[in-house]
Design a protein around this motif. Structure first.
Motif, PDB file in Angstrom:
ATOM      1  N   GLU A  32       0.586  -0.985  -0.240  1.00 30.53           N
ATOM      2  CA  GLU A  32      -0.039  -0.113  -0.188  1.00 30.53           C
ATOM      3  C   GLU A  32       1.029   1.699   0.309  1.00 30.53           C
ATOM      4  O   GLU A  32       0.413   2.391  -0.491  1.00 30.53           O
ATOM      5  CB  GLU A  32      -1.169   0.116   1.096  1.00 30.53           C
ATOM      6  CG  GLU A  32      -2.017  -0.669   1.075  1.00 30.53           C
ATOM      7  CD  GLU A  32      -2.862  -1.256   2.771  1.00 30.53           C
ATOM      8  OE1 GLU A  32      -2.638  -0.640   3.108  1.00 30.53           O
ATOM      9  OE2 GLU A  32      -3.841  -2.340   2.581  1.00 30.53           O
ATOM     10  N   ASN A  48       1.455   3.588  -6.574  1.00 34.41           N
ATOM     11  CA  ASN A  48       0.304   3.621  -7.666  1.00 34.41           C
ATOM     12  C   ASN A  48      -0.135   5.107  -7.783  1.00 34.41           C
ATOM     13  O   ASN A  48       1.006   6.184  -7.697  1.00 34.41           O
ATOM     14  CB  ASN A  48      -0.727   3.184  -6.332  1.00 34.41           C
ATOM     15  CG  ASN A  48      -1.038   4.101  -4.854  1.00 34.41           C
ATOM     16  OD1 ASN A  48      -1.317   5.361  -5.878  1.00 34.41           O
ATOM     17  ND2 ASN A  48      -1.253   3.567  -3.766  1.00 34.41           N
ATOM     18  N   ASP A  50      -2.685   6.897  -7.873  1.00 34.51           N
ATOM     19  CA  ASP A  50      -3.012   8.574  -6.442  1.00 34.51           C
ATOM     20  C   ASP A  50      -1.331   9.128  -6.240  1.00 34.51           C
ATOM     21  O   ASP A  50      -1.228  10.318  -5.932  1.00 34.51           O
ATOM     22  CB  ASP A  50      -3.488   7.595  -5.743  1.00 34.51           C
ATOM     23  CG  ASP A  50      -4.799   7.471  -6.073  1.00 34.51           C
ATOM     24  OD1 ASP A  50      -5.159   8.311  -7.380  1.00 34.51           O
ATOM     25  OD2 ASP A  50      -5.946   6.590  -5.459  1.00 34.51           O
ATOM     26  N   ASP A 130      -0.023  -0.386 -11.014  1.00 33.42           N
ATOM     27  CA  ASP A 130      -0.760   0.108 -10.676  1.00 33.42           C
ATOM     28  C   ASP A 130      -2.049  -0.638 -11.415  1.00 33.42           C
ATOM     29  O   ASP A 130      -1.940  -0.351 -12.905  1.00 33.42           O
ATOM     30  CB  ASP A 130      -1.333   1.567 -10.305  1.00 33.42           C
ATOM     31  CG  ASP A 130      -2.692   2.008  -9.737  1.00 33.42           C
ATOM     32  OD1 ASP A 130      -3.780   1.158 -10.225  1.00 33.42           O
ATOM     33  OD2 ASP A 130      -2.966   2.887  -9.888  1.00 33.42           O
ATOM     34  N   PRO A 131      -2.358  -1.874 -10.234  1.00 35.40           N
ATOM     35  CA  PRO A 131      -3.322  -2.522 -11.580  1.00 35.40           C
ATOM     36  C   PRO A 131      -4.603  -2.227 -12.500  1.00 35.40           C
ATOM     37  O   PRO A 131      -5.456  -2.763 -13.065  1.00 35.40           O
ATOM     38  CB  PRO A 131      -4.073  -3.603 -10.325  1.00 35.40           C
ATOM     39  CG  PRO A 131      -4.305  -3.356  -9.043  1.00 35.40           C
ATOM     40  CD  PRO A 131      -2.818  -2.558  -9.218  1.00 35.40           C
ATOM     41  N   ASN A 132      -5.268  -0.653 -11.789  1.00 32.96           N
ATOM     42  CA  ASN A 132      -6.247  -0.790 -12.183  1.00 32.96           C
ATOM     43  C   ASN A 132      -5.943   0.503 -13.573  1.00 32.96           C
ATOM     44  O   ASN A 132      -5.930   1.682 -13.546  1.00 32.96           O
ATOM     45  CB  ASN A 132      -7.256   0.534 -11.711  1.00 32.96           C
ATOM     46  CG  ASN A 132      -8.439   1.661 -11.857  1.00 32.96           C
ATOM     47  OD1 ASN A 132      -8.090   1.333 -13.146  1.00 32.96           O
ATOM     48  ND2 ASN A 132      -9.091   1.854 -11.432  1.00 32.96           N
ATOM     49  N   GLN A 133      -5.696  -0.103 -14.791  1.00 35.37           N
ATOM     50  CA  GLN A 133      -4.339   0.928 -15.918  1.00 35.37           C
ATOM     51  C   GLN A 133      -5.772   1.708 -16.501  1.00 35.37           C
ATOM     52  O   GLN A 133      -5.566   2.654 -17.134  1.00 35.37           O
ATOM     53  CB  GLN A 133      -4.539  -0.511 -16.899  1.00 35.37           C
ATOM     54  CG  GLN A 133      -3.144  -1.424 -16.637  1.00 35.37           C
ATOM     55  CD  GLN A 133      -2.921  -2.656 -17.282  1.00 35.37           C
ATOM     56  OE1 GLN A 133      -4.285  -2.684 -18.510  1.00 35.37           O
ATOM     57  NE2 GLN A 133      -1.852  -3.137 -17.737  1.00 35.37           N
ATOM     58  N   ASN A 134      -7.393   1.087 -16.560  1.00 40.82           N
ATOM     59  CA  ASN A 134      -7.950   2.455 -16.921  1.00 40.82           C
ATOM     60  C   ASN A 134      -7.531   3.549 -16.677  1.00 40.82           C
ATOM     61  O   ASN A 134      -8.119   4.270 -17.289  1.00 40.82           O
ATOM     62  CB  ASN A 134      -9.387   1.922 -17.245  1.00 40.82           C
ATOM     63  CG  ASN A 134     -10.018   0.750 -18.181  1.00 40.82           C
ATOM     64  OD1 ASN A 134      -8.972   0.471 -19.366  1.00 40.82           O
ATOM     65  ND2 ASN A 134     -10.872  -0.693 -17.636  1.00 40.82           N
ATOM     66  N   LYS A 135      -8.300   3.192 -15.244  1.00 43.75           N
ATOM     67  CA  LYS A 135      -7.509   4.974 -14.301  1.00 43.75           C
ATOM     68  C   LYS A 135      -6.383   5.322 -14.661  1.00 43.75           C
ATOM     69  O   LYS A 135      -6.525   6.874 -14.787  1.00 43.75           O
ATOM     70  CB  LYS A 135      -8.081   4.262 -12.687  1.00 43.75           C
ATOM     71  CG  LYS A 135      -7.658   5.766 -11.735  1.00 43.75           C
ATOM     72  CD  LYS A 135      -7.941   4.952 -10.689  1.00 43.75           C
ATOM     73  CE  LYS A 135      -7.611   6.547 -10.041  1.00 43.75           C
ATOM     74  NZ  LYS A 135      -7.066   6.732  -8.161  1.00 43.75           N
ATOM     75  N   TRP A 136      -5.210   4.586 -14.534  1.00 40.80           N
ATOM     76  CA  TRP A 136      -4.481   5.814 -15.192  1.00 40.80           C
ATOM     77  C   TRP A 136      -4.156   5.960 -16.538  1.00 40.80           C
ATOM     78  O   TRP A 136      -3.194   7.228 -16.554  1.00 40.80           O
ATOM     79  CB  TRP A 136      -2.849   5.092 -13.881  1.00 40.80           C
ATOM     80  CG  TRP A 136      -2.490   3.627 -14.426  1.00 40.80           C
ATOM     81  CD1 TRP A 136      -2.955   2.490 -13.917  1.00 40.80           C
ATOM     82  CD2 TRP A 136      -1.886   3.227 -15.338  1.00 40.80           C
ATOM     83  NE1 TRP A 136      -2.388   1.415 -14.261  1.00 40.80           N
ATOM     84  CE2 TRP A 136      -1.409   2.065 -15.633  1.00 40.80           C
ATOM     85  CE3 TRP A 136      -0.914   4.344 -16.324  1.00 40.80           C
ATOM     86  CZ2 TRP A 136      -0.930   1.264 -16.565  1.00 40.80           C
ATOM     87  CZ3 TRP A 136      -0.307   2.976 -16.943  1.00 40.80           C
ATOM     88  CH2 TRP A 136      -0.362   1.909 -16.911  1.00 40.80           C
ATOM     89  N   ASN A 138      -6.130   7.098 -18.122  1.00 40.32           N
ATOM     90  CA  ASN A 138      -6.744   8.011 -18.924  1.00 40.32           C
ATOM     91  C   ASN A 138      -6.402   9.133 -17.679  1.00 40.32           C
ATOM     92  O   ASN A 138      -6.284  10.333 -18.447  1.00 40.32           O
ATOM     93  CB  ASN A 138      -7.752   7.658 -17.968  1.00 40.32           C
ATOM     94  CG  ASN A 138      -8.659   7.345 -19.443  1.00 40.32           C
ATOM     95  OD1 ASN A 138      -8.260   7.303 -21.154  1.00 40.32           O
ATOM     96  ND2 ASN A 138      -9.912   5.792 -18.996  1.00 40.32           N
TER      97      ASN A 138
END
Length: 180
Positions: A32, A48, A50, A130-136, A138
């Motif tokens: 984290e 990550n 953020d 960061d596994p949330n590729q759609n977030k980062w 964009n």
């Protein structure tokens, strides 16, 4: 006597299982926060999105060149000398180069750190994990398809995103649009 051995075995296995569960909790907590790994000069920070995002929106008097790359990406590796040369030749008070590695976290020590040392990369290298590729994707730029290499050049007045490879001449030409 056999019954006593079973109880001792159960007790030992229970202690082993409990200690393993605690070890897993420690790993999650460590992920984290950004991890620091040894680098030839300093550390490699793992972020990550953020945690990385503030580095993509600084409002000071510098111009930032942020390159997204990976050691397994041939065009990325081929363009790295342009960013290295830019870092060495440009006024560091006016321009800062940041290399954001998208290497797999489990390959940082075995692949990324030796790669950086062998090529003596001087710009700061950080890892985006960061596994949330759609977030980062964009979050970096809405036009980005996620392909690498990709480069963001920005300052407090202007921001341009490039989903392409650079040679030194093209990179410095684009940078001049920001510092002139």
């Amino acid at each position: 006597m056999m019954m006593k051995a079973k109880y001792i075995l159960i007790a030992v296995l229970s202690i082993f299982v409990i200690s393993c569960k605690q070890e897993v909790k420690k790993e999650k907590t460590a992920k984290e926060e950004p991890a620091a790994l040894p680098k030839q000069e300093g550390t490699i920070k793992v972020f990550n999105f953020d945690q990385l995002e503030p580095l993509l929106h600084k409002k000071d008097d510098k111009t930032y060149v942020v390159n997204f790359w990976a050691t397994w990406c041939k065009p990325c590796v081929e363009e790295l000398p342009a960013f290295e040369k830019l870092h060495k030749e440009i006024d560091s008070e006016k321009v800062e180069v940041l290399l954001v590695s998208l290497d797999f976290p489990n390959q940082i020590e075995s692949e990324l750190i030796p790669f950086i040392k062998n090529r003596e990369l001087a710009p700061e290298v950080v890892v985006l994990d960061d596994p949330n590729q759609n977030k980062w994707i964009n979050g970096v730029d809405k036009s980005w398809t996620g392909a690498i290499p990709a480069t963001l050049i920005y300052n407090k007045n202007k921001r341009t995103f490039f989903e392409q490879s650079f040679d030194y001449a093209t990179l410095t030409n684009e940078l001049q649009k920001f510092i002139n």
